[in-house]
Design a protein around this motif. Structure first.
Motif, PDB file in Angstrom:
ATOM      1  N   PHE A 148      -3.529  -2.115 -15.252  1.00 30.21           N
ATOM      2  CA  PHE A 148      -3.803  -2.925 -14.060  1.00 30.21           C
ATOM      3  C   PHE A 148      -5.024  -3.809 -14.286  1.00 30.21           C
ATOM      4  N   PHE A 149      -6.096  -3.260 -14.861  1.00 32.25           N
ATOM      5  CA  PHE A 149      -7.298  -4.036 -15.133  1.00 32.25           C
ATOM      6  C   PHE A 149      -6.985  -5.257 -15.992  1.00 32.25           C
ATOM      7  N   TYR A 150      -6.168  -5.041 -17.010  1.00 30.12           N
ATOM      8  CA  TYR A 150      -5.841  -6.139 -17.924  1.00 30.12           C
ATOM      9  C   TYR A 150      -5.213  -7.301 -17.160  1.00 30.12           C
ATOM     10  N   TYR A 151      -4.197  -7.040 -16.355  1.00 30.73           N
ATOM     11  CA  TYR A 151      -3.509  -8.108 -15.636  1.00 30.73           C
ATOM     12  C   TYR A 151      -4.362  -8.654 -14.488  1.00 30.73           C
ATOM     13  N   TYR A 152      -5.224  -7.819 -13.928  1.00 28.27           N
ATOM     14  CA  TYR A 152      -6.128  -8.304 -12.876  1.00 28.27           C
ATOM     15  C   TYR A 152      -7.081  -9.354 -13.441  1.00 28.27           C
ATOM     16  N   PHE A 153      -7.689  -9.071 -14.586  1.00 25.12           N
ATOM     17  CA  PHE A 153      -8.624 -10.019 -15.189  1.00 25.12           C
ATOM     18  C   PHE A 153      -7.902 -11.257 -15.712  1.00 25.12           C
ATOM     19  N   GLN A 154      -6.667 -11.082 -16.181  1.00 21.95           N
ATOM     20  CA  GLN A 154      -5.888 -12.244 -16.618  1.00 21.95           C
ATOM     21  C   GLN A 154      -5.617 -13.189 -15.449  1.00 21.95           C
ATOM     22  N   SER A 155      -5.246 -12.624 -14.302  1.00 21.86           N
ATOM     23  CA  SER A 155      -4.969 -13.451 -13.128  1.00 21.86           C
ATOM     24  C   SER A 155      -6.243 -14.100 -12.608  1.00 21.86           C
ATOM     25  N   TRP A 156      -7.357 -13.361 -12.675  1.00 18.07           N
ATOM     26  CA  TRP A 156      -8.640 -13.915 -12.223  1.00 18.07           C
ATOM     27  C   TRP A 156      -9.084 -15.057 -13.134  1.00 18.07           C
ATOM     28  N   LYS A 157      -8.915 -14.885 -14.434  1.00 12.89           N
ATOM     29  CA  LYS A 157      -9.319 -15.905 -15.403  1.00 12.89           C
ATOM     30  C   LYS A 157      -8.496 -17.186 -15.241  1.00 12.89           C
ATOM     31  N   ASN A 158      -7.219 -17.013 -14.936  1.00 11.13           N
ATOM     32  CA  ASN A 158      -6.322 -18.168 -14.804  1.00 11.13           C
ATOM     33  C   ASN A 158      -6.214 -18.668 -13.366  1.00 11.13           C
ATOM     34  N   ASN A 159      -6.977 -18.023 -12.471  1.00 13.63           N
ATOM     35  CA  ASN A 159      -6.967 -18.399 -11.058  1.00 13.63           C
ATOM     36  C   ASN A 159      -5.545 -18.375 -10.488  1.00 13.63           C
ATOM     37  N   GLU A 160      -4.847 -17.274 -10.804  1.00 13.14           N
ATOM     38  CA  GLU A 160      -3.473 -17.104 -10.348  1.00 13.14           C
ATOM     39  C   GLU A 160      -3.354 -15.855  -9.489  1.00 13.14           C
ATOM     40  N   ILE A 171       0.842  -1.192   0.000  1.00 13.92           N
ATOM     41  CA  ILE A 171       0.000   0.000   0.000  1.00 13.92           C
ATOM     42  C   ILE A 171       0.879   1.244   0.000  1.00 13.92           C
ATOM     43  N   SER A 172       0.566   2.170  -0.899  1.00  9.54           N
ATOM     44  CA  SER A 172       1.345   3.403  -1.002  1.00  9.54           C
ATOM     45  C   SER A 172       0.816   4.464  -0.034  1.00  9.54           C
ATOM     46  N   LEU A 173       1.648   4.845   0.914  1.00  9.61           N
ATOM     47  CA  LEU A 173       1.291   5.941   1.820  1.00  9.61           C
ATOM     48  C   LEU A 173       1.123   7.233   1.022  1.00  9.61           C
ATOM     49  N   LYS A 174       1.919   7.407  -0.019  1.00  8.40           N
ATOM     50  CA  LYS A 174       1.834   8.624  -0.831  1.00  8.40           C
ATOM     51  C   LYS A 174       0.439   8.761  -1.447  1.00  8.40           C
ATOM     52  N   PRO A 205       1.135   7.007  -7.482  1.00  6.99           N
ATOM     53  CA  PRO A 205       2.148   6.392  -6.599  1.00  6.99           C
ATOM     54  C   PRO A 205       1.835   4.935  -6.273  1.00  6.99           C
ATOM     55  N   GLN A 206       0.547   4.608  -6.123  1.00  8.13           N
ATOM     56  CA  GLN A 206       0.167   3.226  -5.838  1.00  8.13           C
ATOM     57  C   GLN A 206       0.483   2.307  -7.015  1.00  8.13           C
ATOM     58  N   LEU A 207       0.181   2.755  -8.214  1.00  9.74           N
ATOM     59  CA  LEU A 207       0.464   1.951  -9.403  1.00  9.74           C
ATOM     60  C   LEU A 207       1.961   1.778  -9.606  1.00  9.74           C
ATOM     61  N   VAL A 208       2.724   2.825  -9.319  1.00  9.93           N
ATOM     62  CA  VAL A 208       4.190   2.731  -9.422  1.00  9.93           C
ATOM     63  C   VAL A 208       4.727   1.724  -8.408  1.00  9.93           C
ATOM     64  N   LEU A 209       4.193   1.763  -7.192  1.00 14.25           N
ATOM     65  CA  LEU A 209       4.627   0.821  -6.156  1.00 14.25           C
ATOM     66  C   LEU A 209       4.306  -0.616  -6.563  1.00 14.25           C
ATOM     67  N   LEU A 210       3.123  -0.844  -7.105  1.00 15.31           N
ATOM     68  CA  LEU A 210       2.745  -2.191  -7.539  1.00 15.31           C
ATOM     69  C   LEU A 210       3.660  -2.670  -8.662  1.00 15.31           C
ATOM     70  N   GLN A 211       4.012  -1.763  -9.550  1.00 15.56           N
ATOM     71  CA  GLN A 211       4.902  -2.118 -10.653  1.00 15.56           C
ATOM     72  C   GLN A 211       6.279  -2.521 -10.137  1.00 15.56           C
ATOM     73  N   ARG A 212       6.714  -1.892  -9.062  1.00 19.73           N
ATOM     74  CA  ARG A 212       8.024  -2.201  -8.504  1.00 19.73           C
ATOM     75  C   ARG A 212       8.015  -3.514  -7.717  1.00 19.73           C
ATOM     76  N   THR A 213       6.959  -3.746  -6.953  1.00 16.54           N
ATOM     77  CA  THR A 213       6.881  -4.961  -6.137  1.00 16.54           C
ATOM     78  C   THR A 213       6.434  -6.168  -6.959  1.00 16.54           C
ATOM     79  N   ARG A 214       5.606  -5.911  -7.986  1.00 16.70           N
ATOM     80  CA  ARG A 214       5.184  -6.898  -8.979  1.00 16.70           C
ATOM     81  C   ARG A 214       4.248  -7.959  -8.422  1.00 16.70           C
ATOM     82  N   ASN A 215       4.646  -8.725  -7.404  1.00 13.82           N
ATOM     83  CA  ASN A 215       3.746  -9.712  -6.808  1.00 13.82           C
ATOM     84  C   ASN A 215       2.814  -9.030  -5.822  1.00 13.82           C
ATOM     85  N   ILE A 216       1.512  -9.160  -6.053  1.00 11.42           N
ATOM     86  CA  ILE A 216       0.521  -8.373  -5.318  1.00 11.42           C
ATOM     87  C   ILE A 216      -0.405  -9.302  -4.549  1.00 11.42           C
TER      88      ILE A 216
END
Length: 215
Positions: free
Chosen positions: A197-209, A32-35, A135-146
């Motif tokens: 983010f939406f694209y990868y969220y739905f991809q992970s949901w579809k593949n149950n990953e 979670i991004s405090l910024k 800032p939140q999207l940048v943080l997610l991009q850096r940490t990658r595994n969410i």
């Protein structure tokens, strides 16, 4: 109030509940991004200056209090709760959010519907909300595994804005003289920021990953 507006408000509310659940129950703010949370606190503080001077409806007042209270509570938890703050990834959350605040304030001073203090602050909050997620999207991009709750929180925030666009479209066709260019353009920009983010969220949901963003 139409169904799209209500659905948008409830989705926004659920996003806050999900984040508070993560922070209060799990005692973690990892990912979670405090910024971003500080930007949202500023957004609501600037937007709801009329909380005690202008009454629209009980629903409206309650929602204002909820978003004000929750946003500042989240910032407090991350900054001061002795357990939660230890999970904050300060080294990764380094986006300089002042680079978002100052341009939004300048833009609000230049482009607004009426040059009064409350109107300029309201416009500033609209502009700032459009980019507060950066800032939140940048943080997610850096940490990658969410983790699951963080992914759900960000998805719900994006869904809330997408539902508000449907609300604006509905109002445009059902209300006479309904035109709000500042809100519309800002909302569209905000929604587009979530596209990747939406694209990868739905991809992970579809593949149950587990949600994973590419480098």
């Amino acid at each position: 109030m139409n169904l799209f507006r209500l659905a948008g408000d409830m989705t926004h509310l659920v996003s806050v509940v999900v984040l508070l659940l993560k922070i209060h129950t799990i005692k973690s703010c990892a990912g979670i991004s405090l910024k971003t949370q500080e930007l949202y606190a500023l957004v609501f503080a600037a937007r709801y200056l009329d909380l005690f001077t202008r009454f629209n409806s009980l629903y409206n007042s309650i929602m204002k209090l909820i978003f004000l209270g929750s946003s500042f509570s989240i910032v407090w938890y991350i900054r001061h709760h002795k357990i939660v703050r230890r999970t904050y990834d300060k080294d990764q959350d380094t986006f300089r959010h002042v680079l978002l605040v100052l341009p939004c304030l300048l833009l609000a001073l230049l482009i607004n519907d009426k040059f009064t203090f409350t109107e300029v602050m309201w416009t500033f909050s609209i502009y700032l909300e459009a980019v507060a997620i950066v800032p939140q999207l940048v943080l997610l991009q850096r940490t990658r595994n969410i983790d699951n709750l963080t992914g759900q929180y960000v998805f719900l925030l994006g869904a809330y804005r997408a539902l508000y666009i449907l609300n604006w479209i509905y109002r445009y066709f059902t209300e006479e003289h309904y035109v709000q260019w500042i809100t519309w353009i800002s909302g569209l920009i905000q929604t587009l920021l979530y596209a990747d983010f939406f694209y990868y969220y739905f991809q992970s949901w579809k593949n149950n990953e587990r949600l994973h963003l590419p480098a």
